[in-house]
Motif scaffolding. Structure first.
Motif, PDB file in Angstrom:
ATOM      1  N   ARG A   1       0.716  -1.131  -0.064  1.00  0.00           N
ATOM      2  CA  ARG A   1       0.038   0.035  -0.021  1.00  0.00           C
ATOM      3  C   ARG A   1       0.860   1.190  -0.055  1.00  0.00           C
ATOM      4  O   ARG A   1       1.779   1.438   0.601  1.00  0.00           O
ATOM      5  N   LEU A   2       0.376   2.150  -0.598  1.00  0.00           N
ATOM      6  CA  LEU A   2       1.188   3.347  -0.961  1.00  0.00           C
ATOM      7  C   LEU A   2       0.301   4.596  -0.323  1.00  0.00           C
ATOM      8  O   LEU A   2      -0.725   4.170   0.431  1.00  0.00           O
ATOM      9  N   LYS A   3       0.642   5.761  -0.636  1.00  0.00           N
ATOM     10  CA  LYS A   3      -0.249   6.827  -0.019  1.00  0.00           C
ATOM     11  C   LYS A   3      -1.414   6.803  -0.627  1.00  0.00           C
ATOM     12  O   LYS A   3      -1.847   6.547  -1.877  1.00  0.00           O
ATOM     13  N   SER A   4      -2.538   7.216  -0.085  1.00  0.00           N
ATOM     14  CA  SER A   4      -3.908   7.557  -0.662  1.00  0.00           C
ATOM     15  C   SER A   4      -3.663   8.413  -2.213  1.00  0.00           C
ATOM     16  O   SER A   4      -2.613   9.303  -1.798  1.00  0.00           O
ATOM     17  N   GLY A   5      -4.342   8.371  -3.160  1.00  0.00           N
ATOM     18  CA  GLY A   5      -4.209   8.967  -4.018  1.00  0.00           C
ATOM     19  C   GLY A   5      -4.117  10.393  -4.167  1.00  0.00           C
ATOM     20  O   GLY A   5      -2.909  11.038  -4.800  1.00  0.00           O
ATOM     21  N   PRO A   6      -4.990  11.325  -3.553  1.00  0.00           N
ATOM     22  CA  PRO A   6      -4.600  12.573  -3.458  1.00  0.00           C
ATOM     23  C   PRO A   6      -3.552  13.256  -2.583  1.00  0.00           C
ATOM     24  O   PRO A   6      -3.296  14.039  -2.675  1.00  0.00           O
ATOM     25  N   LEU A   7      -3.163  12.176  -1.877  1.00  0.00           N
ATOM     26  CA  LEU A   7      -1.788  12.631  -0.980  1.00  0.00           C
ATOM     27  C   LEU A   7      -0.642  12.295  -1.455  1.00  0.00           C
ATOM     28  O   LEU A   7       0.298  12.035  -0.660  1.00  0.00           O
ATOM     29  N   GLY A   8      -0.502  11.772  -2.599  1.00  0.00           N
ATOM     30  CA  GLY A   8       0.760  11.252  -3.526  1.00  0.00           C
ATOM     31  C   GLY A   8       0.814  10.081  -3.875  1.00  0.00           C
ATOM     32  O   GLY A   8       1.752   9.699  -4.513  1.00  0.00           O
ATOM     33  N   GLY A   9      -0.239   9.047  -3.496  1.00  0.00           N
ATOM     34  CA  GLY A   9       0.049   7.629  -4.266  1.00  0.00           C
ATOM     35  C   GLY A   9      -0.234   7.599  -5.442  1.00  0.00           C
ATOM     36  O   GLY A   9       0.524   6.808  -6.230  1.00  0.00           O
ATOM     37  N   ASP A  10      -0.921   8.407  -6.326  1.00  0.00           N
ATOM     38  CA  ASP A  10      -0.956   8.350  -7.714  1.00  0.00           C
ATOM     39  C   ASP A  10       0.592   9.007  -8.405  1.00  0.00           C
ATOM     40  O   ASP A  10       1.010   8.213  -9.061  1.00  0.00           O
ATOM     41  N   GLN A  11       1.147   9.892  -7.772  1.00  0.00           N
ATOM     42  CA  GLN A  11       2.330  10.311  -8.017  1.00  0.00           C
ATOM     43  C   GLN A  11       3.717   9.148  -7.786  1.00  0.00           C
ATOM     44  O   GLN A  11       4.585   8.801  -8.512  1.00  0.00           O
ATOM     45  N   GLN A  12       3.285   8.413  -6.485  1.00  0.00           N
ATOM     46  CA  GLN A  12       4.190   7.277  -6.299  1.00  0.00           C
ATOM     47  C   GLN A  12       4.156   6.256  -7.093  1.00  0.00           C
ATOM     48  O   GLN A  12       5.257   5.901  -7.927  1.00  0.00           O
ATOM     49  N   LEU A  13       2.936   6.120  -7.896  1.00  0.00           N
ATOM     50  CA  LEU A  13       2.881   5.072  -8.870  1.00  0.00           C
ATOM     51  C   LEU A  13       3.626   5.296  -9.961  1.00  0.00           C
ATOM     52  O   LEU A  13       4.361   4.489 -10.998  1.00  0.00           O
ATOM     53  N   GLY A  14       3.434   6.693 -10.561  1.00  0.00           N
ATOM     54  CA  GLY A  14       4.060   7.376 -11.622  1.00  0.00           C
ATOM     55  C   GLY A  14       5.587   7.234 -11.539  1.00  0.00           C
ATOM     56  O   GLY A  14       6.468   6.642 -12.481  1.00  0.00           O
ATOM     57  N   SER A  15       6.218   7.493 -10.356  1.00  0.00           N
ATOM     58  CA  SER A  15       7.486   7.135 -10.351  1.00  0.00           C
ATOM     59  C   SER A  15       7.811   5.785 -10.350  1.00  0.00           C
ATOM     60  O   SER A  15       8.992   5.436 -10.844  1.00  0.00           O
ATOM     61  N   MET A  16       7.216   4.791  -9.760  1.00  0.00           N
ATOM     62  CA  MET A  16       7.248   3.381  -9.791  1.00  0.00           C
ATOM     63  C   MET A  16       7.336   3.015 -11.496  1.00  0.00           C
ATOM     64  O   MET A  16       8.182   2.102 -11.722  1.00  0.00           O
ATOM     65  N   ILE A  17       6.560   3.533 -12.245  1.00  0.00           N
ATOM     66  CA  ILE A  17       6.321   3.246 -13.364  1.00  0.00           C
ATOM     67  C   ILE A  17       7.514   3.609 -14.431  1.00  0.00           C
ATOM     68  O   ILE A  17       8.235   2.777 -15.059  1.00  0.00           O
ATOM     69  N   ALA A  18       8.031   4.948 -13.928  1.00  0.00           N
ATOM     70  CA  ALA A  18       9.140   5.315 -14.565  1.00  0.00           C
ATOM     71  C   ALA A  18      10.452   4.381 -14.247  1.00  0.00           C
ATOM     72  O   ALA A  18      11.280   4.417 -14.877  1.00  0.00           O
ATOM     73  N   GLU A  19      10.418   4.103 -13.080  1.00  0.00           N
ATOM     74  CA  GLU A  19      11.495   2.975 -12.600  1.00  0.00           C
ATOM     75  C   GLU A  19      11.467   1.600 -12.971  1.00  0.00           C
ATOM     76  O   GLU A  19      12.502   0.824 -12.797  1.00  0.00           O
ATOM     77  N   GLY A  20      10.472   1.372 -13.809  1.00  0.00           N
ATOM     78  CA  GLY A  20      10.410   0.013 -14.151  1.00  0.00           C
ATOM     79  C   GLY A  20       9.765  -0.952 -13.396  1.00  0.00           C
ATOM     80  O   GLY A  20      10.036  -2.243 -13.160  1.00  0.00           O
ATOM     81  N   LYS A  21       9.042  -0.319 -12.175  1.00  0.00           N
ATOM     82  CA  LYS A  21       8.630  -1.080 -11.297  1.00  0.00           C
ATOM     83  C   LYS A  21       7.308  -1.626 -11.000  1.00  0.00           C
ATOM     84  O   LYS A  21       6.694  -2.277 -10.039  1.00  0.00           O
ATOM     85  N   ILE A  22       6.546  -1.313 -12.146  1.00  0.00           N
ATOM     86  CA  ILE A  22       5.191  -1.590 -12.375  1.00  0.00           C
ATOM     87  C   ILE A  22       5.090  -2.335 -13.876  1.00  0.00           C
ATOM     88  O   ILE A  22       5.311  -1.520 -14.801  1.00  0.00           O
ATOM     89  N   ASP A  23       4.086  -3.240 -13.912  1.00  0.00           N
ATOM     90  CA  ASP A  23       3.955  -4.035 -15.032  1.00  0.00           C
ATOM     91  C   ASP A  23       2.460  -3.745 -15.699  1.00  0.00           C
ATOM     92  O   ASP A  23       2.642  -3.580 -17.115  1.00  0.00           O
ATOM     93  N   VAL A  24       1.641  -3.469 -14.918  1.00  0.00           N
ATOM     94  CA  VAL A  24       0.231  -3.221 -15.539  1.00  0.00           C
ATOM     95  C   VAL A  24      -0.404  -2.205 -14.495  1.00  0.00           C
ATOM     96  O   VAL A  24      -0.175  -2.389 -13.130  1.00  0.00           O
ATOM     97  N   LEU A  25      -1.257  -1.276 -14.879  1.00  0.00           N
ATOM     98  CA  LEU A  25      -2.121  -0.606 -14.266  1.00  0.00           C
ATOM     99  C   LEU A  25      -3.606  -0.618 -14.323  1.00  0.00           C
ATOM    100  O   LEU A  25      -4.021  -0.759 -15.589  1.00  0.00           O
ATOM    101  N   ILE A  26      -4.012  -1.060 -13.381  1.00  0.00           N
ATOM    102  CA  ILE A  26      -5.685  -1.150 -13.363  1.00  0.00           C
ATOM    103  C   ILE A  26      -6.082  -0.027 -12.582  1.00  0.00           C
ATOM    104  O   ILE A  26      -5.952   0.173 -11.506  1.00  0.00           O
TER     105      ILE A  26
END
Length: 159
Positions: free
Chosen positions: A68-93
């Protein structure tokens, strides 16, 4: 070259009006999700954990890896974006609410943009999520095409 392993890292995000639909989708597809790593924004992740625990008991949480990351409005969406850029996410639902403006709308747009830039399979609704989770590629190694954006980076800017 980025290679996805057979065990995928699947990001799960749902806006408030879509959380019930996400929980139902996860419950329906829990057997397909077992064996993959789930990375969720805060509230969505807590609700998924609770639903799986309620449906299957505590052993379900042991079978499914949920981060679990932060809530979306509190930065969770940005955390996921960073993980995508770092190659740490394969699929986004991402079940997003197309009918209501979000206070963090710019973060939502940035997340969807970065998923597109990095050629991440992205479901923005339940039907597309069903197609992704039932694809035979989900549990196999896969090498997505990586686009070369160096021409965008190396442009000389005259000031």
């Amino acid at each position: 070259m980025r290679k996805m392993l057979a065990k995928k890292r699947i990001a799960l995000v749902a806006h408030d009006n879509c959380k019930k639909d996400m929980i139902q989708w996860v419950e329906k597809n829990s057997e397909s999700l077992v064996g993959h790593d789930l990375i969720c924004t805060g509230t969505t992740g807590r609700m998924i954990e609770d639903a799986l625990r309620h449906k299957y008991g505590d052993e379900a949480i042991d079978k499914v890896s949920i981060s679990r990351l932060k809530s979306g409005p509190l930065g969770g969406d940005q955390q996921l974006g960073s993980m995508i850029a770092e190659g740490k996410i394969d699929v986004l639902i991402f079940f997003w609410d197309a009918m209501h403006a979000q206070p963090h709308d710019v973060d939502v747009k940035a997340l969807l943009r970065i998923a597109s830039v990095y050629n991440i399979p992205t479901a923005q609704n339940r039907s597309t999520a069903d197609f992704i989770v039932t694809s035979p590629i989900l549990s196999k190694e896969y090498t997505p095409k990586v686009y070369d954006y160096s021409s965008y980076i190396s442009r000389k800017i005259d000031l």
